[in-house]
Scaffold this motif. Structure first.
Motif, mmCIF file in Angstrom:
data_model
loop_
_atom_site.group_PDB
_atom_site.id
_atom_site.type_symbol
_atom_site.label_atom_id
_atom_site.label_comp_id
_atom_site.label_asym_id
_atom_site.label_seq_id
_atom_site.Cartn_x
_atom_site.Cartn_y
_atom_site.Cartn_z
ATOM 1 N N UNK A 1 0.786 -1.231 0.000
ATOM 2 C CA UNK A 1 0.000 0.000 0.000
ATOM 3 C C UNK A 1 0.814 1.275 0.000
ATOM 4 N N UNK A 2 1.999 1.248 -0.617
ATOM 5 C CA UNK A 2 2.795 2.479 -0.703
ATOM 6 C C UNK A 2 2.362 3.292 -1.925
ATOM 7 N N UNK A 3 2.588 4.626 -1.893
ATOM 8 C CA UNK A 3 2.255 5.435 -3.067
ATOM 9 C C UNK A 3 3.110 5.030 -4.274
ATOM 10 N N UNK A 4 2.475 4.988 -5.464
ATOM 11 C CA UNK A 4 3.211 4.509 -6.638
ATOM 12 C C UNK A 4 4.347 5.453 -7.007
ATOM 13 N N UNK A 5 4.194 6.739 -6.673
ATOM 14 C CA UNK A 5 5.266 7.696 -6.976
ATOM 15 C C UNK A 5 6.567 7.262 -6.306
ATOM 16 N N UNK A 6 6.475 6.843 -5.051
ATOM 17 C CA UNK A 6 7.674 6.453 -4.306
ATOM 18 C C UNK A 6 8.196 5.110 -4.791
ATOM 19 N N UNK A 7 7.276 4.139 -4.952
ATOM 20 C CA UNK A 7 7.698 2.806 -5.360
ATOM 21 C C UNK A 7 8.417 2.870 -6.700
ATOM 22 N N UNK A 8 7.831 3.612 -7.646
ATOM 23 C CA UNK A 8 8.445 3.610 -8.975
ATOM 24 C C UNK A 8 9.641 4.553 -9.032
ATOM 25 N N UNK A 9 9.718 5.509 -8.105
ATOM 26 C CA UNK A 9 10.949 6.305 -7.997
ATOM 27 C C UNK A 9 12.090 5.397 -7.538
ATOM 28 N N UNK A 10 11.798 4.561 -6.563
ATOM 29 C CA UNK A 10 12.791 3.582 -6.123
ATOM 30 C C UNK A 10 13.128 2.636 -7.270
ATOM 31 N N UNK A 11 12.096 2.269 -8.054
ATOM 32 C CA UNK A 11 12.315 1.400 -9.208
ATOM 33 C C UNK A 11 13.179 2.080 -10.260
ATOM 34 N N UNK A 12 12.905 3.371 -10.465
ATOM 35 C CA UNK A 12 13.698 4.152 -11.431
ATOM 36 C C UNK A 12 15.179 4.049 -11.099
ATOM 37 N N UNK A 13 15.514 4.184 -9.828
ATOM 38 C CA UNK A 13 16.910 4.100 -9.410
ATOM 39 C C UNK A 13 17.366 2.635 -9.392
ATOM 40 N N UNK A 14 16.530 1.767 -8.814
ATOM 41 C CA UNK A 14 16.925 0.378 -8.574
ATOM 42 C C UNK A 14 17.080 -0.457 -9.839
ATOM 43 N N UNK A 15 16.112 -0.404 -10.767
ATOM 44 C CA UNK A 15 16.222 -1.221 -11.982
ATOM 45 C C UNK A 15 17.369 -0.743 -12.853
ATOM 46 N N UNK A 16 17.581 0.570 -12.857
ATOM 47 C CA UNK A 16 18.737 1.097 -13.582
ATOM 48 C C UNK A 16 20.005 0.535 -12.948
ATOM 49 N N UNK A 17 19.986 0.482 -11.605
ATOM 50 C CA UNK A 17 21.129 -0.082 -10.894
ATOM 51 C C UNK A 17 21.357 -1.531 -11.291
ATOM 52 N N UNK A 18 20.265 -2.318 -11.396
ATOM 53 C CA UNK A 18 20.404 -3.725 -11.791
ATOM 54 C C UNK A 18 20.961 -3.844 -13.204
ATOM 55 N N UNK A 19 20.553 -2.920 -14.080
ATOM 56 C CA UNK A 19 21.094 -2.935 -15.445
ATOM 57 C C UNK A 19 22.611 -2.768 -15.395
ATOM 58 N N UNK A 20 23.080 -1.870 -14.527
ATOM 59 C CA UNK A 20 24.530 -1.667 -14.389
ATOM 60 C C UNK A 20 25.187 -2.884 -13.748
#
Lengths: 331, 354
Positions: free
Chosen positions: A116-135
């Motif tokens: 139940x977290x706001x999607x803005x925060x979850x996908x902001x974390x995703x924006x940083x995190x998935x990019x991190x996984x790509x690296x």
């Protein structure tokens, strides 16, 4: 019979006029602008963003946002490259890339739907995190040398003059229009966007709808990322960096409210056409890519500011008229 | 338990947890990395945290009002570049005037955001997404793709980063870090005690109620954006001092880092909860992790962003799950107190809006 002008008072009408003006100007100033080849080229240059914009429309109408799409594009493409470089056949590597996107979508939905977290925060974390996984997957390497058929799918026409990505887009567009405007699921998307509480009390399965949307969003982003890799012929950790802003701009300019509940697929389609033609026209007139981005930024702000100001003026006029009528009546 | 309840608000406990977490991470890396607890580690972390901390404080003011400022990265780059260019043409401008110039430049850009959000009633995410692109475009266009070079800048600016404000035992407190700490303290006091600061929380936790209560919401939101821009301008000056060589892409990504610092530091993205001090702690936590992962040999430094993403999620999840429970305990307690006919306990700190 009086013609029905009401469409021009709607947002889509304004967009249509703007589009006709831009295309008209480009066509007059550049010979050969209205050829199929030029238009295919026009689409081809940002086709991956447009594909993701389709699902982003659902998400924003649902009063959510997905900032992680560009990172998922990069992550999935890198996963594909990583598997391929590890010796997997290309078909399986592609499936692995798509699966990576699907899992990323499940991960996002878990935090948004279950925790139940706001999607803005979850996908902001995703924006940083998935990019991190790509690296993490590719570090600072670049992987290319894909089989020839894969590069050809990205770069050569497949049916008639249309390359694969464009065909994927048209299929998804028709599917998206049907689902959003003409299906029960589409109605739920609007209802939830208007008021989550009302939707829940009316028996709409809010959580499930949201979770489906976020899983689809990341999967579509993965598909777009792989198409992008095919077009470029290589993958790198920083591919599709910053695409999320362009994608969100396309949707918002199309008249979809950031607060959810309003907007149509038609509007988004028009706004995509406007952005493509504007960029192309400005490119032909020798404006740099940065100026093009700046102009689209201005357009984005104006797209909300102008209706707001018009509303204020209209309300003031109505008040004045009402007052005049009162005065006349009193006399 | 009662004494804890009376002494602390849930938000303060959260800040204590954050401090404990930072200490825990430091101890962990201390066992992993040779020579970790050295004054140099402190200097390195404090230098890199300074810029982001100042910007994150401004971001916090805006987020408290239930808005967001995504243009700060472009403002940092813009001011760093323009101030640098002016300085390389004219080396004799007094330092104070330089800082004021950077702050004023940021404030002007912030006021554009503020005007559009507060008076034009355009959602903040749209406005600042637009100005993120627009400010950068203007910068690229007027720069002609030239860069600011360190050797063209005045000596005092180039020599600024290693200047100490004072030393604390073996630790050097750099002037720029000290400046950041002062900014954090000032704004912590502002949001805790000044009416303007308290109203940020009121607007963020319930915009309709704030309007009905007669708060000048538009003016307060406008000011929050102006201050966010001004602090980003100050951040731009610090960025210039720290790096010297400035290209037109300087400061890209700072908008997300500042939002991340605020969110990890307990500033609620829906407004009304959090504090500049929390955002400062969030910035430190991210930076400690950043700086330590680079030196940790067990995993590749490329894990940095992946872990950071996970950290943000965990921080926010703890916030919603645990904090809600804590707040309920506190609220029940206050209900009992007022039920007995006593006045409810004075609410202090960021707990006001809970």
């Amino acid at each position: 019979m009086r013609p029905d002008w009401s469409i021009f008072r709607r947002w889509e009408g304004l967009l249509l006029i703007l589009l006709i003006l831009i295309v008209g100007y480009n066509a007059l100033s550049t010979p050969g602008y209205l050829t199929v080849g030029n238009w295919v080229n026009l689409f081809q240059l940002s086709i991956e963003k447009i594909i993701v914009a389709l699902i982003m429309t659902f998400i924003i109408i649902n009063a959510e946002i997905d900032l992680s799409v560009a990172s998922v594009m990069g992550f999935s493409a890198c996963m594909m490259g990583f598997l391929f470089a590890g010796g997997m056949p290309m078909e399986w590597a592609i499936a692995g890339g798509l699966l990576a996107g699907f899992v990323a979508g499940l991960f996002n939905s878990f935090w948004i739907g279950i925790v139940g977290l706001p999607s803005l925060v979850v996908t902001l974390a995703g924006l940083i995190g998935y990019r991190g996984l790509a690296y993490v997957l590719l570090e600072d390497r670049s992987i290319g040398e894909f089989p020839a058929w894969f590069d050809r799918l990205g770069q050569q026409p497949l049916i008639g003059p249309f390359p694969l990505a464009l065909i994927v887009f048209f299929v998804l567009l028709i599917f998206a229009i049907i689902v959003l405007q003409y299906s029960g699921f589409g109605r739920y998307v609007y209802v939830i966007g208007n008021s989550k509480d009302v939707a829940r009390y009316s028996g709409v399965r809010v959580r499930r709808t949201k979770m489906i949307l976020f899983v689809v969003s990341s999967t579509v982003a993965a598909l777009a990322g792989i198409l992008y890799a095919a077009r470029l012929g290589a993958v790198r950790g920083d591919m599709a960096l910053g695409f999320e802003l362009d994608i969100i701009t396309m949707v918002l300019l199309g008249g979809v409210s950031i607060f959810g509940g309003t907007g149509t697929m038609w509007g988004v389609l028009l706004s995509v056409l406007i952005i493509l033609n504007l960029r192309n026209g400005m490119g032909l007139a020798n404006f740099s890519g940065h100026v093009q981005t700046g102009v689209i930024g201005v357009l984005l702000i104006l797209s909300v500011l102008v209706p707001n100001l018009a509303g204020t003026v209209q309300a003031a006029l109505k008040r004045r008229r009402a007052r005049t009528v009162e005065v006349v009546a009193a006399e | 338990m009662n004494t804890i309840r009376r002494r602390f608000q849930p938000e303060q406990i959260r800040e204590l947890v954050l401090i404990a977490l930072i200490i825990g991470i430091l101890i962990f890396f201390g066992t992993q990395i040779d020579n970790y607890f050295s004054p140099r580690t402190f200097t390195r972390i404090s230098t890199s945290v300074a810029v982001i901390a100042v910007v994150a404080v401004g971001q916090t003011l805006v987020i408290l009002t239930r808005n967001i400022d995504l243009s700060v990265g472009s403002i940092v780059g813009f001011t760093a570049y323009i101030v640098g260019t002016i300085l390389s043409i004219n080396n004799d401008i007094p330092p104070v005037a330089v800082v004021l110039m950077a702050v004023a430049m940021g404030a002007v850009m912030g006021s554009i955001n503020g005007l559009l959000v507060a008076y034009g009633r355009v959602p903040a995410i749209i406005v600042t997404l637009g100005t993120l692109a627009i400010f950068r475009t203007v910068l690229v266009e007027i720069s002609g793709a030239n860069s600011v070079l360190t050797n063209e800048l005045p000596r005092w600016l180039v020599n600024l980063p290693p200047v100490n404000a004072f030393t604390l035992g073996p630790l050097d407190i750099r002037l720029l870090f000290f400046l950041a700490v002062v900014v954090v303290i000032i704004f912590q006091l502002v949001v805790s005690y000044l009416p303007w600061g308290r109203r940020l929380y009121a607007i963020g936790s319930n915009p309709d109620a704030a309007r009905v209560a007669g708060f000048p919401a538009q003016r307060i939101i406008f000011t929050a954006f102006v201050l966010s821009g001004a602090l980003a301008g100050l951040g731009g000056f610090m960025f210039l001092a720290r790096f010297g060589n400035i290209t037109v892409v300087a400061g890209q990504g700072i908008e997300l880092q500042s939002v991340a610092a605020a969110v990890v530091g307990g500033v609620n993205i829906n407004g009304g909860l959090g504090s500049p001090f929390g955002a400062f702690l969030g910035a430190i936590l991210i930076d400690v992790l950043d700086n330590s992962l680079i030196r940790w040999l067990a995993i590749s430094e490329f894990w940095r962003d992946a872990l950071l993403g996970l950290l943000i999620l965990l921080a926010v999840a703890t916030d919603t799950v645990i904090m809600n429970r804590l707040r309920k305990v506190w609220a029940r307690h206050e209900l009992q107190v007022s039920g007995d006919g006593e006045p409810p306990a004075e609410k202090g700190g960021a707990g006001y809006a809970a």
